[in-house]
Design an enzyme around this catalytic site. Structure first.
Site, short mmCIF file in Angstrom:
data_model
loop_
_atom_site.label_atom_id
_atom_site.label_comp_id
_atom_site.label_asym_id
_atom_site.label_seq_id
_atom_site.Cartn_x
_atom_site.Cartn_y
_atom_site.Cartn_z
N HIS A 1 0.83 -1.20 0.00
CA HIS A 1 0.00 0.00 0.00
C HIS A 1 0.87 1.26 0.00
CE1 HIS A 1 -2.88 -3.00 1.53
NE2 HIS A 1 -3.80 -2.22 0.98
N ASP B 1 -4.48 -6.26 -7.83
CA ASP B 1 -4.69 -5.53 -6.59
C ASP B 1 -4.93 -4.08 -6.97
OD1 ASP B 1 -4.89 -5.01 -3.89
OD2 ASP B 1 -3.01 -5.99 -3.36
#
Length: 412
Positions: free
Chosen positions: A240, A312
């Site tokens: 992230h 993702d």
């Protein structure tokens, strides 16, 4: 005279016998050729309606199916409507920012379905609902324990029921796609992002329990998407934030990280999510989500996976801190991926879509490749009989009772 009559009779008998034999041969030949001589209207049975549907779609409509997008707000708004009407997106993902309580969430999803009613392709309505700390459902849903507790219990029946409850809970609100379970092996104690989201630190534990959770979700007619291929368990960086690098050989990956995904493929998993991780032993230049060597060569060709591949979130730090969103998304599509997940930024889906369209127009991307991806996507939507049908929340109390019973079993 007698000899003549006998000769004539013998000749007639021979001709009759030969004629009968020919008739028999002709009858046999007719039987064999019959399937190819069916009336033309009956041949329509063999026509693939999905291929016909794709032929009638515009390029923009096809590209829209390659996107699942996020949005802001807890109610239907212009942003959502534009994604549906203008971009023809294939689906949406909801986060905690979109979910307040069960009634508002149910209404939001029903309104999204109504907004899509003019399109004849239903939407993926997705959520990250793993249980434990990755749970987006309203707080009125009894919280499920972390996956690691299932691994410690190591009971296949309990793990299967856990998956069924996950599927039933998200389905109750109108979702049809759950980005779960995690099939990463938590082999690195310093891992900042997986940890107790994994079923454990060994291959056997993850396979025994993760596959059962996947099957449990699937048996509720909710699509499970296993993650994060080819394995996010041995990282010390959170994708992230930035791009993790895993320096493992192919042999090491084959003996550990890949095994749960291979088992999922053997169980006909419908969707696999690819991680933003650089594996230099496979591809020194690009992370998995942008790597043809990982997606096409390894996952498709070597492991034989034929289902839908989703990225993702392409707006995570691992991508946007190192690449342009548009180029990264295009590389994912060109490398063998099917659906780019664009979770943040209201202008980002349009930018990605326009960039992909431009690539087709300039010959950098073949429209036939897009057709193959759209075929897989529509085939999956058909398999699960997805419909933009309004649903009602019938028995939240009953779901919570089942959840509490399962928690008691896990804690015994």
């Amino acid at each position: 005279m007698k000899k003549t009559i006998v000769f004539i009779l013998i000749t007639l008998i021979i001709l009759i016998l030969v004629g009968c034999r020919k008739d028999n041969i002709n009858l046999g030949d007719a039987d064999m050729s019959e399937p190819n001589e069916l009336p033309s209207e009956n041949n329509n049975i063999q026509i693939d309606p999905i291929k016909d549907r794709i032929k009638s779609m515009t390029l923009e409509e096809k590209i829209g199916q390659l996107l699942i997008v996020g949005f802001e707000g807890t109610e239907i708004n212009n942003e959502i409507v534009n994604f549906i009407e203008e971009l023809k997106v294939g689906g949406f993902i909801l986060f905690s920012r979109n979910i307040e309580d069960e009634n508002k969430t149910l209404k939001l999803l029903n309104n999204i379905k109504e907004a899509n009613s003019n399109n004849d392709i239903p939407l993926f309505l997705s959520i990250d609902e793993e249980g434990g700390r990755v749970s987006r459902l309203p707080k009125t849903f009894t919280r499920l324990p972390e996956s690691v507790k299932l691994g410690k219990k190591n009971n296949k029946d309990i793990s299967y029921n856990y998956g069924k409850i996950l599927g039933e809970r998200v389905k109750a609100l109108g979702f049809n796609l759950d980005f779960a379970p995690v099939l990463d092996i938590n082999s690195n104690p310093k891992n900042p992002v997986i940890g107790n989201r994994s079923f454990g630190n060994t291959t056997d534990i993850v396979v025994s329990n993760g596959i059962q959770v996947m099957l449990g979700i699937r048996d509720t007619d909710t699509i499970p998407a296993v993650k994060h291929f080819p394995g996010h368990g041995d990282t010390s960086m959170d994708s992230h934030v930035n791009l993790p690098i895993v320096n493992k050989s192919m042999e090491e990956l084959e003996s550990m990280e890949l095994i749960p995904f291979i088992r999922a493929i053997e169980e006909d998993v419908d969707m696999i999510m690819v991680a933003h991780i650089l594996y230099p032993a496979i591809d020194k230049e690009y992370p998995s989500t942008m790597s043809q060597k990982v997606i096409q060569n390894l996952l498709r060709d070597q492991l034989g996976y034929k289902g839908v591949i989703v990225s993702d979130d392409m707006t995570m730090g691992a991508i946007v801190e190192n690449y342009s969103l548009e180029e990264a998304s295009l590389r994912f599509i060109k490398s063998g991926g099917d659906i780019a997940l664009i979770c943040h930024g209201k202008d980002n889906p349009r930018k990605v879509m326009e960039y992909i369209k431009e690539s087709v127009d300039t010959g950098n991307l073949n429209e036939k490749d897009i057709d193959e991806k759209v075929y897989r996507i529509l085939k999956l939507k058909e398999k699960y009989n997805l419909e933009d049908k309004i649903v009602e929340l019938n028995d939240l109390e009953g779901l919570n009772i089942e959840t509490k019973k399962l928690i008691e079993e896990i804690n015994k």
